[in-house]
Scaffold this motif. Structure first.
Motif, PDB file in Angstrom:
ATOM      1  N   TYR A  87      -3.882  18.061  46.226  1.00 37.21           N
ATOM      2  CA  TYR A  87      -4.191  18.247  47.642  1.00 37.21           C
ATOM      3  C   TYR A  87      -2.985  17.825  48.466  1.00 37.21           C
ATOM      4  CZ  TYR A  87      -8.903  18.334  45.814  1.00 37.21           C
ATOM      5  OH  TYR A  87     -10.014  18.648  45.083  1.00 37.21           O
ATOM      6  N   LYS A  88      -2.636  18.618  49.451  1.00 40.76           N
ATOM      7  CA  LYS A  88      -1.543  18.282  50.358  1.00 40.76           C
ATOM      8  C   LYS A  88      -2.108  17.494  51.517  1.00 40.76           C
ATOM      9  CE  LYS A  88       1.007  21.018  53.403  1.00 40.76           C
ATOM     10  NZ  LYS A  88       1.808  22.226  53.684  1.00 40.76           N
ATOM     11  N   ILE A  89      -1.503  16.341  51.821  1.00 42.38           N
ATOM     12  CA  ILE A  89      -1.936  15.498  52.919  1.00 42.38           C
ATOM     13  C   ILE A  89      -0.775  15.332  53.892  1.00 42.38           C
ATOM     14  CG2 ILE A  89      -2.762  13.215  53.612  1.00 42.38           C
ATOM     15  CD1 ILE A  89      -4.001  12.964  50.834  1.00 42.38           C
ATOM     16  N   ILE A  90      -1.036  15.537  55.161  1.00 42.20           N
ATOM     17  CA  ILE A  90      -0.032  15.354  56.194  1.00 42.20           C
ATOM     18  C   ILE A  90      -0.279  14.031  56.891  1.00 42.20           C
ATOM     19  CG2 ILE A  90       0.949  16.281  58.317  1.00 42.20           C
ATOM     20  CD1 ILE A  90       0.029  19.062  57.289  1.00 42.20           C
ATOM     21  N   ARG A  91       0.717  13.158  56.860  1.00 41.70           N
ATOM     22  CA  ARG A  91       0.628  11.830  57.484  1.00 41.70           C
ATOM     23  C   ARG A  91       1.345  11.897  58.821  1.00 41.70           C
ATOM     24  NH1 ARG A  91       0.789   7.519  59.870  1.00 41.70           N
ATOM     25  NH2 ARG A  91       1.494   5.535  59.054  1.00 41.70           N
ATOM     26  N   GLU A  92       0.608  11.692  59.900  1.00 38.82           N
ATOM     27  CA  GLU A  92       1.164  11.690  61.248  1.00 38.82           C
ATOM     28  C   GLU A  92       1.138  10.275  61.797  1.00 38.82           C
ATOM     29  OE1 GLU A  92      -0.074  16.120  62.746  1.00 38.82           O
ATOM     30  OE2 GLU A  92      -1.350  14.453  63.338  1.00 38.82           O
ATOM     31  N   GLU A  93       1.800  10.085  62.933  1.00 36.94           N
ATOM     32  CA  GLU A  93       1.786   8.779  63.614  1.00 36.94           C
ATOM     33  C   GLU A  93       0.522   8.629  64.434  1.00 36.94           C
ATOM     34  OE1 GLU A  93       3.907   6.166  63.265  1.00 36.94           O
ATOM     35  OE2 GLU A  93       4.878   7.344  61.737  1.00 36.94           O
TER      36      GLU A  93
END
Length: 93
Positions: A87-93
């Motif tokens: 699974y691709k996870i995008i970590r944002e601020e």
């Protein structure tokens, strides 16, 4: 899981849900009826393994804390019963 009546092998982890995604750090992984031990790994875009654990309980929800990682794209790899899902996870601020 193999069903001998229908001669079909069902996926154990195919219906897992990762949310929220994108995330500011906390991620929930909802797993369907995980009665078998499974492992997960978190990999960064360079291919470095940041975390790896084996889970032996039958919880259907796994809580992951990615808040210590910088913003970017990560991959969550789940392995169970000779099956693997990424699974691709995008970590944002």
């Amino acid at each position: 899981i193999y069903d001998s009546q229908t001669d079909v092998e069902e996926s154990t982890i195919i219906e897992s849900v990762v949310s929220p995604n994108p995330t500011n750090g906390l991620v929930n992984l909802q797993l369907p009826n995980m009665s078998e031990p499974f492992s997960y790994s978190i990999i960064d875009m360079c291919g470095s393994k940041l975390e790896q654990k084996v889970i032996n309980n039958s919880s259907n929800v796994l809580h992951l804390d990615l808040s210590s990682y910088p913003k970017g794209v990560y991959f969550l790899i789940i392995e169970c019963c000779n099956e693997m899902r990424t699974y691709k996870i995008i970590r944002e601020e």
